[in-house]
Design a protein around this motif. Structure first.
Motif, PDB file in Angstrom:
ATOM      1  N   TRP A 115       0.832  -1.205   0.000  1.00 50.99           N
ATOM      2  CA  TRP A 115       0.000   0.000   0.000  1.00 50.99           C
ATOM      3  C   TRP A 115       0.874   1.266   0.000  1.00 50.99           C
ATOM      4  O   TRP A 115       0.538   2.265  -0.630  1.00 50.99           O
ATOM      5  CB  TRP A 115      -0.951  -0.005   1.191  1.00 50.99           C
ATOM      6  CG  TRP A 115      -0.283  -0.008   2.541  1.00 50.99           C
ATOM      7  CD1 TRP A 115       0.030  -1.082   3.306  1.00 50.99           C
ATOM      8  CD2 TRP A 115       0.159   1.144   3.267  1.00 50.99           C
ATOM      9  NE1 TRP A 115       0.637  -0.691   4.468  1.00 50.99           N
ATOM     10  CE2 TRP A 115       0.720   0.670   4.477  1.00 50.99           C
ATOM     11  CE3 TRP A 115       0.133   2.519   3.022  1.00 50.99           C
ATOM     12  CZ2 TRP A 115       1.262   1.531   5.430  1.00 50.99           C
ATOM     13  CZ3 TRP A 115       0.661   3.372   3.973  1.00 50.99           C
ATOM     14  CH2 TRP A 115       1.220   2.880   5.164  1.00 50.99           C
ATOM     15  N   ALA A 116       2.027   1.218   0.706  1.00 51.03           N
ATOM     16  CA  ALA A 116       2.931   2.366   0.694  1.00 51.03           C
ATOM     17  C   ALA A 116       3.597   2.512  -0.669  1.00 51.03           C
ATOM     18  O   ALA A 116       3.814   3.639  -1.153  1.00 51.03           O
ATOM     19  CB  ALA A 116       3.976   2.212   1.789  1.00 51.03           C
ATOM     20  N   ALA A 117       3.943   1.378  -1.304  1.00 52.85           N
ATOM     21  CA  ALA A 117       4.530   1.448  -2.642  1.00 52.85           C
ATOM     22  C   ALA A 117       3.535   2.024  -3.647  1.00 52.85           C
ATOM     23  O   ALA A 117       3.906   2.819  -4.525  1.00 52.85           O
ATOM     24  CB  ALA A 117       4.981   0.050  -3.078  1.00 52.85           C
ATOM     25  N   VAL A 118       2.263   1.640  -3.523  1.00 54.42           N
ATOM     26  CA  VAL A 118       1.231   2.187  -4.414  1.00 54.42           C
ATOM     27  C   VAL A 118       1.067   3.690  -4.173  1.00 54.42           C
ATOM     28  O   VAL A 118       0.887   4.471  -5.115  1.00 54.42           O
ATOM     29  CB  VAL A 118      -0.094   1.436  -4.213  1.00 54.42           C
ATOM     30  CG1 VAL A 118      -1.228   2.132  -4.962  1.00 54.42           C
ATOM     31  CG2 VAL A 118       0.044  -0.008  -4.687  1.00 54.42           C
ATOM     32  N   ALA A 119       1.146   4.099  -2.894  1.00 55.83           N
ATOM     33  CA  ALA A 119       1.053   5.530  -2.592  1.00 55.83           C
ATOM     34  C   ALA A 119       2.202   6.293  -3.246  1.00 55.83           C
ATOM     35  O   ALA A 119       2.004   7.402  -3.779  1.00 55.83           O
ATOM     36  CB  ALA A 119       1.056   5.738  -1.076  1.00 55.83           C
ATOM     37  N   ALA A 120       3.413   5.723  -3.224  1.00 60.44           N
ATOM     38  CA  ALA A 120       4.548   6.365  -3.887  1.00 60.44           C
ATOM     39  C   ALA A 120       4.325   6.444  -5.395  1.00 60.44           C
ATOM     40  O   ALA A 120       4.669   7.453  -6.036  1.00 60.44           O
ATOM     41  CB  ALA A 120       5.830   5.597  -3.580  1.00 60.44           C
ATOM     42  N   LEU A 121       3.740   5.394  -5.976  1.00 56.88           N
ATOM     43  CA  LEU A 121       3.476   5.405  -7.412  1.00 56.88           C
ATOM     44  C   LEU A 121       2.425   6.455  -7.770  1.00 56.88           C
ATOM     45  O   LEU A 121       2.553   7.167  -8.782  1.00 56.88           O
ATOM     46  CB  LEU A 121       3.024   4.011  -7.856  1.00 56.88           C
ATOM     47  CG  LEU A 121       2.782   3.819  -9.352  1.00 56.88           C
ATOM     48  CD1 LEU A 121       4.047   4.128 -10.136  1.00 56.88           C
ATOM     49  CD2 LEU A 121       2.316   2.393  -9.633  1.00 56.88           C
ATOM     50  N   VAL A 122       1.389   6.565  -6.939  1.00 54.73           N
ATOM     51  CA  VAL A 122       0.375   7.604  -7.163  1.00 54.73           C
ATOM     52  C   VAL A 122       1.010   8.989  -7.079  1.00 54.73           C
ATOM     53  O   VAL A 122       0.693   9.897  -7.863  1.00 54.73           O
ATOM     54  CB  VAL A 122      -0.771   7.451  -6.143  1.00 54.73           C
ATOM     55  CG1 VAL A 122      -1.716   8.651  -6.195  1.00 54.73           C
ATOM     56  CG2 VAL A 122      -1.544   6.161  -6.409  1.00 54.73           C
ATOM     57  N   CYS A 123       1.931   9.152  -6.137  1.00 55.50           N
ATOM     58  CA  CYS A 123       2.630  10.424  -6.001  1.00 55.50           C
ATOM     59  C   CYS A 123       3.444  10.731  -7.267  1.00 55.50           C
ATOM     60  O   CYS A 123       3.470  11.878  -7.741  1.00 55.50           O
ATOM     61  CB  CYS A 123       3.532  10.371  -4.773  1.00 55.50           C
ATOM     62  SG  CYS A 123       4.277  11.944  -4.325  1.00 55.50           S
TER      63      CYS A 123
END
Length: 358
Positions: A84-92
């Motif tokens: 979920w944190a990796a996805v948040a970084a990708l969204v960023c």
């Protein structure tokens, strides 16, 4: 506590904060300052979350509190970033270039304070790479490339920092792979060193056992050898018998020490004194037998030798999973039989708990 990990985390925080703060140093008024501030805050939250957040380790795998955790492969290395944190970084990586470009307007998209995201997203993807999410990191670089090229054109994007961000991520991946390989080689070397130390210790133990066995045998053979030297080999029948017994005892101590105790030694000597030829060979199979089971095997061997009347007796350990020792006796064939010796004794002493072979 100052450790390698804490120092690297501090450097990551300082560097990403520096890149983000560049976006707040406006040399000209921007159309949407609130959007710039929100983008700046969201970037810092996601970046610092990727730096500091770690899943709670299982108690059995938690490192000691007073031990630094080096940046290497394995459970002591960089903890894998939660998805979920990796996805948040990708969204960023997808959203920040668009938000900044909209906030500054078309005229300022190539200004210094408007291009901070090229280095900022690159630094974030380096963190994601170090946290062992390589596919997310490279996807984020691809999103950064597409977003920056769309909003400022390929020439400006490539010249203002896009290439450097991709190079940072590639260097981080190569460095991580190198450290993983070094950690594996170190672990393998440590295992080899432990194996070598164990082998050296076992060899030292065996050498001590051999010295003890030789000393014990020489207690028996020493007087006979001294007598043989003193008489220049001229021994009477009693002394010759004693010499043969001593020689056999010496061979037993060298070839089959695990089969011997006082009772077995006494029966071997009795068999030799009556004229039998006895051969004892330990060919393996008893290394993992515990002392109590070994005592049972020796007791049965002594009973077998006590009842034996063969002219030649062969005693050998067995590699069979159920048989510990095999005792074979042969004697001269009688009239009407062949010239070869006949087998008049065959005994298989089982491993305790295994039972006799059927």
């Amino acid at each position: 506590m100052i450790s390698v990990r804490n120092v690297l985390a501090g450097l990551g925080v300082a560097f990403t904060a520096y890149l983000a703060v560049r976006g707040l140093v406006w040399t000209e008024p921007v159309p949407s300052p609130l959007l710039m501030v929100i983008t700046f805050a969201a970037y810092l939250v996601v970046t610092w979350l990727c730096i500091f957040f770690e899943p709670r380790p299982a108690p059995s795998h938690a490192p000691p509190e007073d031990e630094d955790v080096p940046l290497t492969a394995g459970p002591r290395g960089p903890v894998r970033l939660p998805m979920w944190a990796a996805v948040a970084a990708l969204v960023c990586a997808v959203a920040v270039p668009t938000a900044v470009s909209i906030a500054v307007g078309p005229e300022l998209r190539s200004a210094t304070f408007a291009t901070w995201y090229l280095g900022g997203i690159g630094a974030l993807m380096v963190i994601v790479m170090v946290r062992r999410r390589p596919w997310i990191a490279w996807t984020g670089i691809a999103a950064l490339a597409i977003g920056s090229i769309v909003w400022m054109g390929p020439v400006d994007a490539l010249s203002l920092g896009l290439v450097g961000s991709a190079v940072w991520v590639a260097a981080a991946q190569l460095l991580l792979l190198s450290m993983d390989r070094a950690a594996r080689d170190t672990a393998r070397l440590a295992g080899l060193q432990r194996a070598a130390s164990a082998w050296q210790a076992s060899q030292s133990v065996r050498q001590r056992e051999r010295r003890v066995q030789v000393q014990r045998a020489l207690v028996v053979a020493g007087p006979v050898l001294m007598r043989a030297v003193a008489t220049a080999g001229e021994l009477d029948e009693t002394e010759r018998l004693q010499a043969r017994v001593a020689e056999g005892r010496l061979r037993d101590e060298m070839r089959g020490p695990r089969l011997l105790d006082d009772a077995v030694r006494a029966e071997l000597e009795r068999a030799r004194r009556r004229g039998a030829t006895v051969t004892v060979l330990d060919e393996g199979g008893l290394e993992d037998v515990d002392p109590s089971a070994l005592s049972i095997i020796r007791s049965q061997l002594a009973d077998t030798l006590r009842a034996a009347r063969s002219d030649r007796i062969y005693i050998r350990t067995s590699p069979h999973e159920r048989v510990a020792v095999t005792v074979v006796g042969r004697s001269a064939a009688g009239a009407g039989l062949s010239d070869e010796d006949a087998v008049d004794l065959w005994r298989e002493i089982p491993l305790p708990g295994a039972g006799e072979d059927e």
